[in-house]
Design an enzyme around this catalytic site. Structure first.
Site, PDB file in Angstrom:
ATOM      1  N   ASP A  16      28.008  32.504  45.647  1.00 57.82           N
ATOM      2  CA  ASP A  16      26.677  32.333  44.945  1.00 57.82           C
ATOM      3  C   ASP A  16      26.576  31.932  43.501  1.00 57.82           C
ATOM      4  O   ASP A  16      25.587  31.567  43.001  1.00 57.82           O
ATOM      5  CB  ASP A  16      25.630  33.585  45.074  1.00 57.82           C
ATOM      6  N   SER A  17      27.658  31.669  42.983  1.00 57.21           N
ATOM      7  CA  SER A  17      28.033  31.005  41.593  1.00 57.21           C
ATOM      8  C   SER A  17      27.400  29.425  41.701  1.00 57.21           C
ATOM      9  O   SER A  17      27.470  28.734  40.864  1.00 57.21           O
ATOM     10  CB  SER A  17      29.387  31.228  41.243  1.00 57.21           C
TER      11      SER A  17
ATOM     12  N   ASP B 227      28.755  33.869  50.288  1.00 57.92           N
ATOM     13  CA  ASP B 227      28.079  34.944  49.770  1.00 57.92           C
ATOM     14  C   ASP B 227      26.675  35.376  50.432  1.00 57.92           C
ATOM     15  O   ASP B 227      26.063  34.286  50.571  1.00 57.92           O
ATOM     16  CB  ASP B 227      27.849  34.700  48.284  1.00 57.92           C
TER      17      ASP B 227
ATOM     18  N   LYS C 244      30.289  37.698  52.378  1.00 59.63           N
ATOM     19  CA  LYS C 244      30.704  38.786  51.265  1.00 59.63           C
ATOM     20  C   LYS C 244      29.423  39.339  50.641  1.00 59.63           C
ATOM     21  O   LYS C 244      28.511  38.497  50.581  1.00 59.63           O
ATOM     22  CB  LYS C 244      31.520  37.990  50.199  1.00 59.63           C
TER      23      LYS C 244
ATOM     24  N   GLU D 203      27.937  42.093  47.488  1.00 59.29           N
ATOM     25  CA  GLU D 203      28.131  42.954  46.132  1.00 59.29           C
ATOM     26  C   GLU D 203      27.876  44.504  46.521  1.00 59.29           C
ATOM     27  O   GLU D 203      26.958  44.755  46.758  1.00 59.29           O
ATOM     28  CB  GLU D 203      27.587  42.381  45.067  1.00 59.29           C
TER      29      GLU D 203
ATOM     30  N   GLU E 236      36.439  42.653  40.521  1.00 58.63           N
ATOM     31  CA  GLU E 236      36.165  41.848  39.369  1.00 58.63           C
ATOM     32  C   GLU E 236      36.055  42.488  38.322  1.00 58.63           C
ATOM     33  O   GLU E 236      35.378  43.490  38.100  1.00 58.63           O
ATOM     34  CB  GLU E 236      34.798  40.992  39.526  1.00 58.63           C
TER      35      GLU E 236
HETATM   36  O1  KIV Z   1      30.081  33.787  43.576  1.00 56.06           O
HETATM   37  C1  KIV Z   1      31.440  33.830  43.133  1.00 56.06           C
HETATM   38  O2  KIV Z   1      31.968  32.990  42.621  1.00 56.06           O
HETATM   39  C2  KIV Z   1      32.099  35.038  43.218  1.00 56.06           C
HETATM   40  C3  KIV Z   1      33.360  35.179  42.446  1.00 56.06           C
HETATM   41  C4  KIV Z   1      32.924  35.719  41.155  1.00 56.06           C
HETATM   42  C5  KIV Z   1      34.281  36.111  43.079  1.00 56.06           C
HETATM   43  O3  KIV Z   1      31.409  36.072  43.720  1.00 56.06           O
END
Ligand code: KIV
Length: 284
Positions: free
Chosen positions: A46-47, A85, A113, A115, A180
């Site tokens: 989600d980055s 994500d 994934k 969090e 992280e």
């Molecule tokens: O979304 C992302 O880039 C992440 C990384 C920081 C692992 O979750």
């Protein structure tokens, strides 16, 4: 072409002590390059929101954004495992997690994934029950911890939380866990004690795998984080290329002869005649 990375490959790699290479990816050409380079897990993080969509925070990323980018990446991945994500507030209940994970799976993700650790165990169990492979993410969690990126787990109580969260994820059937911004010595204990692969970002040298944000390691943005290594300077390369293009267009140096298409003189003559007729047809 390398060997296809499957769900079970990650656990086998941990057993063999073979490091797992993970990178974020948001678009098709990058997926093709990463897959060709042998990245094990290509990760639509989600980055994407902050790195390519111009958002201020990962909290702005929607399921629509994640589906769109996951589909683009899917078209470029052949061998790697594709993880995506679940964005902020898309997995508040087990039922919501399953519904949204199915959408990411339809877009091409093989693993999702989310969090959290113990706080999302209901969600992880529901996903596992539905046969959806899931990875957790503990330590610093960008979706909920806004502001400066801190080290997480440099106090004994916090380190214990990281361990308990990773352990709970493993017991619930998670496939792996991202650690992280965790001190290396804490990541070492988690990696030894927890049976699933640990994927570190800012968690030192000891994890079963490493993940970096591709934009950081390519130098698209100058990263402020000590755990990032820039393997390229794409910011410099892109700025230089764009400035050269603008200069050449303004100075009539681009395009050149070799960049143009040609027409035979007979066709050109016919064209000129026909153009005359088309624009000014004779009255007769
Ligand atoms: O979304 C992302 O880039 C992440 C990384 C920081 C692992 O979750």
């Amino acid at each position: 072409m390398g060997a296809r990375v499957k769900i079970e490959t990650l656990g086998l790699m941990k057993q063999r002590g073979e490091p797992i290479a993970v990178l974020t990816c948001y678009d098709h050409p990058t997926a093709v390059f990463q897959d060709g380079a042998g990245v094990d897990v290509i990760f639509v993080g989600d980055s994407v929101g902050v790195n390519v969509l111009g958002y201020d925070s990962p909290q702005q990323v929607t399921m629509g954004d994640m589906r769109h980018h996951t589909r683009a990446v899917r078209r470029g991945v052949v061998d790697a495992l594709l993880m995506a994500d679940l964005p902020y507030r898309s997995y508040e209940t087990p039922a919501q997690a399953v519904k949204n994970a199915r959408q990411l799976a339809l877009a091409g993700a093989e693993v999702v994934k989310l969090e959290g650790g113990r706080n999302v165990i209901g969600q992880v169990e529901a996903l596992v029950r539905e046969g959806i492979p899931v990875v957790g993410h503990v330590g610093y969690t960008p979706q909920t911890r806004t502001g400066k990126r801190p080290v997480f787990g440099d106090r004994a109580e916090d380190a214990l939380d990281v361990l308990k969260d990773a352990h709970a994820l493993a017991s619930a059937g998670a496939l792996g866990v991202v650690l992280e911004c965790v001190p290396e010595r804490v990541a070492e204990v988690v990696t030894e004690r927890v049976p699933i692969p640990t994927i570190g970002i800012g968690a030192g040298r000891v994890c079963d795998g490493q993940v970096l944000v591709a934009h950081d390691m390519l130098g698209v943005h100058k990263s402020r984080y000590r755990f990032v290594k820039a393997y390229a300077d794409l910011e410099g390369a892109m700025q230089q290329a764009f400035a050269s293009y603008v200069n050449e267009v303004k100075a009539h140096r681009f395009p050149q002869d070799k960049h143009r298409f040609k027409i035979k003189s007979a066709e050109l003559r016919r064209f000129n005649l026909r153009a005359e007729e088309a624009l000014w047809p004779s009255k007769s």
